[in-house]
Design a protein around this motif. Structure first.
Motif, PDB file in Angstrom:
ATOM      1  N   ASP A 196       0.821  -1.209   0.000  1.00 12.58           N
ATOM      2  CA  ASP A 196       0.000   0.000   0.000  1.00 12.58           C
ATOM      3  C   ASP A 196       0.855   1.259   0.000  1.00 12.58           C
ATOM      4  O   ASP A 196       1.840   1.362   0.743  1.00 12.58           O
ATOM      5  N   ILE A 252      -0.166   5.203   0.599  1.00 17.32           N
ATOM      6  CA  ILE A 252      -1.329   5.972   1.042  1.00 17.32           C
ATOM      7  C   ILE A 252      -1.509   7.224   0.201  1.00 17.32           C
ATOM      8  O   ILE A 252      -0.579   8.033   0.045  1.00 17.32           O
ATOM      9  N   THR A 255      -5.572   4.077  -1.048  1.00 14.24           N
ATOM     10  CA  THR A 255      -4.243   3.876  -1.635  1.00 14.24           C
ATOM     11  C   THR A 255      -4.131   4.637  -2.954  1.00 14.24           C
ATOM     12  O   THR A 255      -5.128   5.091  -3.532  1.00 14.24           O
TER      13      THR A 255
END
Length: 517
Positions: free
Chosen positions: A186, A188, A224
């Motif tokens: 991931d 962000i 994400t």
């Protein structure tokens, strides 16, 4: 003549005033240039921080902010769900006539609703309604006369009472900090929602200190860079020492946790995670159980006794109860078939709390807000379901006169999605129940005794008992004694006399002289 007395000190933490108000804060927020236009708001939640509290004469003041996360659908076919993080500052001044500068304040602020109104694609109006519960306590040291020295012939009506005397109140500030881990793949894009709750509360008492421990459970929803919605959760230790002289393991301690400031932000790519920092104020009030001897009334058959009586309210029968309640229910949400559950918000509500035989019966509900993905992972839907909340908590010795304060928190939750939209809900609730009574007692002050020159050596009166009479009242009225009346009238139980009963009231003044006032 002023009389020599022995006194006992009692510290009264007395509830002076309590006030509940509803308030609102409103503001316009501009969508940052880097975010797409807003089409409609999907979900909103907030966290209240109070960074300054002040008690003044006749009023109190609270300064703080509400951190808000607004999830919205953008006005674009190519964009997924986005979020807006903002805050609204507030200053709340509440008039309370009884308020004084040296009083202790407890505050509890809860958000009741968040309304978002779209003004245009780049601007929204946010209105937050919240409830404030204020309690003000005065910490007064009272001297109680419990013994008179070198005074013969004095008649005293005594009673023993176990009270909860305040040892002290202390505060400290602590920081809960942690880098919350996220999935390795991931990256962000933005934080969409933050939920906080304090769980696993505990205290340890050592020499002149109270160690308060808890875990700050943090749940973060984020978007994400490749438009996926994910969540991260962590429990951050909260620990602080509160200095309270003379506190011991036998004492009862109330710990109040107050969030002052909160910072939640994505870390750099190298650190990979979300940084959380919360400043929390701990306030501890510690009580000891103390048996006191109270002189309720006094007089002398042979002297004039003058005194003042003052009424005070003392805390008695205090107990703190922790109880875990397990909720296991099954709900049907056909709309969720084939979709991923993202998050569930749980909001416990208590409608009534009835006191039964050594129990508290709670009746309320659990509001469950299910958040799940739709056909496209770029959008989410929300389904709200209410479950009944009916449970009994054991509270030995509780009565209708008891004051009950209850705080309910979610200690754990688990949702298993089955076939045909069936969801098994397993929720553990922690009930923190603070029980006490307020007892009004009379204390004697300003005592003075002078010799009565207007007395006879002997007299006998016939008296018929009236409604509300006790032997003590009768003896005081005629300057006799309870023992003499009981002896002359052959009364076995001095607490049992009947209305209309004939009594002989003797006075033997000659045998009582012997103190030179």
């Amino acid at each position: 003549m002023v009389v020599e007395t022995k006194k006992e000190n009692l510290c009264i933490n007395q509830l002076i005033a309590q006030k509940n108000i509803e308030a609102e804060i409103e503001g316009d927020v501009i969508i940052p240039d880097i975010k797409p236009d807003i089409l409609n708001a999907i979900n909103s939640n907030g966290t209240v921080c109070v960074y300054k509290k002040e008690v003044m004469d006749g009023k109190i003041r609270l300064d703080g902010s509400i951190n808000l996360y607004i999830m919205y659908m953008p006005d674009s076919e190519n964009d997924s769900v986005r979020s807006l993080n903002t805050s609204l500052d507030f200053t709340q001044i509440i008039d309370i006539d009884e308020a004084r500068e040296n009083m202790t304040m407890q505050d509890d602020i809860k958000i009741s609703s968040i309304e978002c109104k779209i003004l245009n694609g780049r601007k929204i109006n946010i209105k937050v309604n919240y409830k404030i519960n204020i309690k003000l306590y005065s910490n007064d040291n009272i001297e109680i006369i419990n013994e008179l020295e070198d005074i013969p012939d004095i008649q005293m009506l005594n009673s023993k009472l176990e009270v909860n005397s305040l040892i002290g109140i202390g505060t400290t500030k602590v920081y809960a900090k942690e880098n919350v881990s996220i999935d390795n793949i991931d990256e962000i894009a933005e934080i969409m929602k933050v939920e906080l709750r304090l769980i696993n509360k505990d205290i340890k008492i050592s020499y002149n200190k109270v160690l308060a421990k808890a875990d700050l459970d943090v749940k973060i929803m984020y978007l994400t860079e490749d438009n996926r919605i994910n969540t991260a959760q962590s429990q951050i230790p909260v620990m602080g020492f509160v200095d309270i002289p003379n506190v011991s393991e036998e004492n009862i301690c109330d710990i109040d946790y107050s969030l002052k400031n909160l910072l939640v932000k994505p870390n750099t790519a190298e650190t990979h995670g979300i940084y959380v920092e919360a400043q929390i104020e701990l306030m501890c009030a510690s009580y000891e159980r103390k048996e006191i001897n109270i002189i309720q009334d006094l007089y002398s058959p042979s002297r004039n006794v003058e005194f003042n009586q003052k009424k005070i309210n003392a805390m008695t029968e205090k107990q703190n109860i922790q109880n875990e309640v397990n909720i296991s229910e099954q709900v049907q949400i056909p709309e969720m078939i084939g979709h991923r559950l993202i998050d569930v918000e749980i909001n416990p509500r208590v409608n009534t709390a009835n006191i039964l035989n050594d129990k508290i019966a709670y009746d309320g509900s659990l509001e469950l807000k299910f958040m799940y993905e739709t056909e496209s992972t770029s959008s989410i839907e929300i389904k709200v379901i209410e479950l009944p909340l009916n449970t009994n908590i054991d509270a030995k010795g509780i009565s209708k006169k008891s004051t009950v304060n209850t705080n309910i928190s979610v200690s754990s939750q688990d949702f298993i999605i089955g076939q045909n939209g069936t969801i098994d809900c397993k929720i553990n609730l922690n009930f923190e129940v603070n029980v006490s009574k307020t007892t009004e007692i009379n204390i004697i002050e300003g005592l003075n005794v002078e010799e009565d020159t207007n007395t006879n050596n002997y007299s006998m009166t016939i008296y018929f008992v009236k409604q509300g009479d006790t032997l003590w009242k009768i003896a005081k009225k005629f300057k006799s004694t309870v023992e003499d009346i009981a002896e002359v009238n052959e009364i076995e139980d001095v607490n049992e006399i009947s209305i209309g009963e004939q009594l002989f009231i003797p006075k033997y003044m000659a045998r009582k002289i012997g103190w030179n006032g």
